[in-house]
Enzyme design. Structure first.
Site, PDB file in Angstrom:
ATOM      1  CG  HIS A 286      47.801  36.660  32.142  1.00 31.46           C
ATOM      2  ND1 HIS A 286      48.285  37.833  33.384  1.00 31.46           N
ATOM      3  CD2 HIS A 286      47.502  37.680  31.470  1.00 31.46           C
ATOM      4  CE1 HIS A 286      48.425  39.017  33.070  1.00 31.46           C
ATOM      5  NE2 HIS A 286      47.248  38.737  32.206  1.00 31.46           N
TER       6      HIS A 286
ATOM      7  CB  CYS B 106      54.538  38.215  34.379  1.00 33.18           C
ATOM      8  SG  CYS B 106      54.542  37.496  36.192  1.00 33.18           S
TER       9      CYS B 106
HETATM   10  C1  CIR Z   1      48.712  41.803  37.374  1.00 30.49           C
HETATM   11  O1  CIR Z   1      46.913  41.230  37.799  1.00 30.49           O
HETATM   12  O2  CIR Z   1      48.447  42.392  36.445  1.00 30.49           O
HETATM   13  C2  CIR Z   1      49.563  41.958  38.027  1.00 30.49           C
HETATM   14  N1  CIR Z   1      49.269  42.172  39.291  1.00 30.49           N
HETATM   15  C3  CIR Z   1      49.698  40.899  37.600  1.00 30.49           C
HETATM   16  C4  CIR Z   1      50.179  40.535  36.360  1.00 30.49           C
HETATM   17  C5  CIR Z   1      50.959  38.869  35.975  1.00 30.49           C
HETATM   18  N2  CIR Z   1      51.981  38.841  34.922  1.00 30.49           N
HETATM   19  C6  CIR Z   1      51.588  37.487  33.952  1.00 30.49           C
HETATM   20  O3  CIR Z   1      50.939  36.656  34.330  1.00 30.49           O
HETATM   21  N3  CIR Z   1      52.154  37.666  32.352  1.00 30.49           N
END
Ligand code: CIR
Length: 273
Positions: free
Chosen positions: A182, A267
Site C-alpha cells: 500500500h 492500518c
Molecule cells: C493485507 O494484505 O491486506 C493484510 N495482510 C495487510 C493489510 C495492511 N493494511 C494497510 O497497510 N493499510
C-alpha cells in the site's frame, strides 16, 4: 423575530462550540488472524495471545492520547479485518467506504459502514464495482490526497475517489506504486505535511513536495495523534529518535504480530476528527 446581524453575531459568538471530535475506529483481531494475506513477506507463525495484547496496548495508546475508540463489530472469520483502515477513508465528515482489491477482504466493509453511519454528522459514499480501492493507499496531506495505484487500488477506484472528493475541495494525486503493498506501507505524513518514507519502496519520491527519507522498514508509518505527537512502531528506534529530534512527542507501540502480516500502525485504526 428579527435580530440585527450584529446581535445575531454576538449570540453566535457565545454559542457553545462543538468539542473537537476524536474518534478512532478499531476492530478486534480475527480468530484466524494468522491466515491474513501476504504479498511481500514470508509467512511466519503469529502468536495470537500476543497479538491480542498488542492490539489492547495499541487501543490504550490512542485512549491515553485523548482518542475515544469505537469498536467495529468483530469479524472472527475475516483474517485481515483488524486492518480496519483499508475499509473506509474519512475526509472530515465524509466517509468513503472502499471496495478492497483483494476479494477475500470485501466482506469487511459491511460492518465498517454500519459503524460510520452510527456517528452523528457523518455522510457516506462508496467506491462501486468494478473499481477497487484500499484505504491503505490513501494518504491525506492537507487538501491533497495521494492515492497509490497499487496492486489493490485500480484506475477506476482512483477515478471514483477523484469524482467523490472534487466537490469537497480535495485534489487527488495518483502515484504509481509497484514496490509496496500500500502507499502507506511506503510513505506517511508528519503533521507539518512532510512526507516520510522509504525511497526504495516509492516509485517516484519526487512526486512529494517535501520528502524525508527513512531507512527502517517499520519506520515509514506514523499516525499523527495531534499536531505535536506521533504514534509509531517500536521496531524503528532510529526513526523514533529522528522524529523526536524534530520536536515531536513520539509514542511507540509493539505491533510485531501485525507487522508479520504486512500491517502497520496506520492500518489498525481510522481516525475520525
Ligand atoms: C493485507 O494484505 O491486506 C493484510 N495482510 C495487510 C493489510 C495492511 N493494511 C494497510 O497497510 N493499510
Amino acid at each position: 423575530m428579527f435580530l440585527a446581524p450584529r446581535v445575531l453575531r454576538g449570540i453566535l459568538d457565545y454559542a457553545p462550540q462543538r468539542a473537537p471530535r476524536r474518534l478512532a475506529l478499531v476492530r478486534i483481531p480475527a480468530t484466524n488472524l494468522d491466515e491474513g494475506l501476504l504479498t511481500h513477506l514470508e509467512r511466519r507463525p503469529v502468536d495470537h495471545a500476543l497479538a491480542d495484547d498488542q492490539w489492547d496496548n495499541y487501543c490504550a495508546a490512542l485512549v491515553a492520547e485523548g482518542w475515544e475508540t469505537v469498536e467495529v463489530d468483530a469479524a472472527p472469520d475475516l483474517a485481515d479485518s483488524v486492518f480496519v483502515e483499508d475499509a473506509v477513508v474519512m475526509f472530515g465528515d465524509l466517509a468513503v467506504i472502499t471496495r478492497p482489491g483483494a476479494e477475500s477482504r470485501r466482506p469487511e466493509t459491511e460492518a465498517v459502514e454500519r459503524a460510520v453511519r452510527a456517528i452523528p454528522g457523518v455522510t457516506v459514499a462508496s467506491i462501486l464495482a468494478p473499481g477497487t480501492l484500499d484505504g491503505g493507499d490513501v494518504l491525506k496531506v492537507g487538501s491533497t490526497v495521494y492515492v497509490g495505484a497499487s496492486a489493490r487500488t485500480d484506475a477506476e477506484g482512483i477515478r471514483q475517489l477523484r469524482a467523490l472528493l472534487a466537490p469537497h475541495g480535495y485534489e487527488v494525486v495518483a502515484v504509481p506504486l509497484t514496490k509496496a503493498l500500500h502507499l502507506k506501507s511506503a510513505v506517511t505524513a508528519l503533521p507539518d505535511g512532510t512526507v516520510i518514507g522509504d525511497p526504495e519502496r516509492v516509485d517516484v519520491p519526487s512526486l512529494f513536495p517535501r520528502f524525508l527519507p527513512v531507512h527502517e522498514p517499520e519506520g515509514v508509518a506514523v499516525v499523527a495523534l495531534s499536531d505535536e505527537s506521533l504514534l509509531m512502531s517500536s521496531a524503528a528506534p532510529q526513526t523514533a529518535a529522528m522524529l523526536s529530534n524534530l520536536g515531536y512527542r513520539v509514542v511507540t507501540v509493539d505491533i510485531s504480530e501485525f507487522e508479520k502480516l504486512e500491517g502497520c500502525v496506520t492500518c489498525l485504526s481510522v481516525r475520525v476528527r
